[in-house]
Enzyme design. Sequence first.
Site, PDB file in Angstrom:
ATOM      1  N   VAL A 105      85.794 -37.048  61.882  1.00 35.12           N
ATOM      2  CA  VAL A 105      85.275 -37.711  60.628  1.00 35.12           C
ATOM      3  C   VAL A 105      86.156 -39.031  60.500  1.00 35.12           C
ATOM      4  O   VAL A 105      87.175 -38.892  60.687  1.00 35.12           O
ATOM      5  CB  VAL A 105      85.398 -36.756  59.131  1.00 35.12           C
ATOM      6  CG1 VAL A 105      85.000 -37.744  57.886  1.00 35.12           C
ATOM      7  CG2 VAL A 105      84.579 -35.646  59.160  1.00 35.12           C
ATOM      8  N   ASP A 121      79.132 -20.171  53.364  1.00 34.02           N
ATOM      9  CA  ASP A 121      80.435 -20.296  53.803  1.00 34.02           C
ATOM     10  C   ASP A 121      81.387 -21.001  52.847  1.00 34.02           C
ATOM     11  O   ASP A 121      82.135 -21.829  53.254  1.00 34.02           O
ATOM     12  CB  ASP A 121      80.311 -21.392  54.862  1.00 34.02           C
ATOM     13  CG  ASP A 121      81.534 -21.209  55.974  1.00 34.02           C
ATOM     14  OD1 ASP A 121      82.177 -20.029  56.094  1.00 34.02           O
ATOM     15  OD2 ASP A 121      81.937 -22.053  56.893  1.00 34.02           O
ATOM     16  N   SER A 128      89.651 -34.616  63.071  1.00 37.39           N
ATOM     17  CA  SER A 128      88.678 -34.285  64.258  1.00 37.39           C
ATOM     18  C   SER A 128      88.846 -32.786  64.359  1.00 37.39           C
ATOM     19  O   SER A 128      89.896 -32.055  64.099  1.00 37.39           O
ATOM     20  CB  SER A 128      88.920 -35.318  65.547  1.00 37.39           C
ATOM     21  OG  SER A 128      90.512 -34.622  65.827  1.00 37.39           O
ATOM     22  N   LYS A 173      80.670 -38.663  59.387  1.00 41.52           N
ATOM     23  CA  LYS A 173      80.909 -37.375  60.274  1.00 41.52           C
ATOM     24  C   LYS A 173      80.002 -37.546  61.463  1.00 41.52           C
ATOM     25  O   LYS A 173      78.911 -37.332  61.481  1.00 41.52           O
ATOM     26  CB  LYS A 173      80.604 -36.168  59.572  1.00 41.52           C
ATOM     27  CG  LYS A 173      81.090 -35.005  60.311  1.00 41.52           C
ATOM     28  CD  LYS A 173      81.023 -33.697  59.348  1.00 41.52           C
ATOM     29  CE  LYS A 173      79.898 -32.787  59.476  1.00 41.52           C
ATOM     30  NZ  LYS A 173      79.824 -31.868  58.663  1.00 41.52           N
TER      31      LYS A 173
END
Length: 546
Positions: free
Chosen positions: A23, A132, A17, A38
């Site tokens: 998740v 990312d 978390s 998720k």
Amino acid sequence: MSTWAVPGYAESRELGSGASGRVALAVHEGTGLPVAVKYLSESLRTRPGFVREFRAEARLLGGLRSAHVAGLYEYVESPDGAAIVMELVDGVSLRTLLGREAPLAPEAALVLLKGSLLGLADAHRIGVVHRDYKPENVLVRPDGTSKLVDFGIAAADGTTAGIAGTPSYMAPEQWTGAPASPAADVYAATATFFECLTGRKPYTGENLAELALQHVDGPIPADEAPEPVRALVRRGLAKAPGQRPADAEDFVAELEATAGGAYGPDWEERGRGRLAALAALSLLLLPHSPVKPRDSVTDTARTVLGRTPDVLRAWRPGGRSLLVSAAAIVAALLLTYGIDRQAPGFGAPGQAAQALATTSARPDGTGGLPVTADPDSPTPSASSSHSAVPTVSASAATSTDDITTPTPSSASTTASVAPPTTSAPTTTAPTTTSPSPEVGVKSVVFGGFRQTGTATATASVTVTTDGTGPVDITVTWSTGDTSGQAGAQDGAADSYRRSGSTEYTIALDQTFQGAGCYWGVRAGTQPVSADGGASQQLLTRRCTLR
């Protein structure tokens, strides 16, 4: 705190978390397939901007087919919650591996870089930039292979999506908000490669402004890497995008030539064996945490800032880089305060569908669990090593570790899974018996139409409506030998009925029977779309224009 769970799944325990959600490990009740679910946190679910991004990520992943990227099975949204059902990857995050053993042997680092580049290359081929890439978003499996996860702030190639990313891995152009490009992903992958080789990030500033200047104008620390791979580091960390490989696929070719020449023809086998041993050990050492109560999820979005390693003090910025300082300060402010952004034109959460809107995603090309998608635009992804890594917005501009812009993704997950084998497009019936409202179809748009094999292709279609009433979508495929002209229909048409939302994205796969050089796909709706539907055509790789 909401106790909503995705219908049709039995949750067994929480895998992690973080600030933006949690998740969970779950099993699809219809097939017994283990999956990762998720959930967007309750607090962010009331913020339209975050919900919009959560949906956008799901739509993106629905059109991405790659053996090197964790697959999407289903996106589900209702007035009570939003969740993404993902492939459960049996593995451990690269960040965990580096925490246990760094630096890695060059062959192991090269194997990791190659696997990640292959995943990025599949995204780049459909026009998607990850933005990312970092060790937290790479999962290493017990066989030494890896998968890329978390497309929470991904953007279309060439779009100006603003300043976003994790500062330690952001390319120079990302600091100024330049349009997204595959070259930025190449930079981030090389920065991670450097960290695998040396045990530290290429640049470490005391604050965002200093870190930005180093990325933009600081010397490339290639000499700290093993000599045989220094050229790869210099290429991947080049300051100008045009001096880097154009995309991940180009970089893979350079990597293989360098690795084979420096470490021999069996470099990949040795590197994968080393990674397999490290991943297996790390999985054994991971704590087996019980299910946590749902109210343990953080209800505000923030970034946990770590301490920065040793700072580079010998370098001094040149005159050009001083101009970047202002941009870096703006970046810090955007990263810090961008969390409350709103999506223009987005309705209140309470106006969302009263029923789940479902599309079928087939990551294996043969069928899959029903995939659900809903109103406006999406963005989610799941990954994990049994621990959550919050990566939302920066709460200060004085530290530089792992700061990302607001994104609904937070935790990464693990556990092996074979693709589901559910067939044919499926539909989820509305959960309300009230009369269906009338609906008008505003647009039909295709995305990601590409060839995946000698006779196979994938695409996604997005249908936008002005209401939540039912809409029928018909998809037909064709083959032919003339550009710009519809060919002969190839196979039976696929029909889908959707309701309960104002936007639906359906992942499509086709195995062509015809032998034409051109493949086509068309989608129409009932009620008829204002734009008359949509079609796309592509020239297959088996034909050459003369």
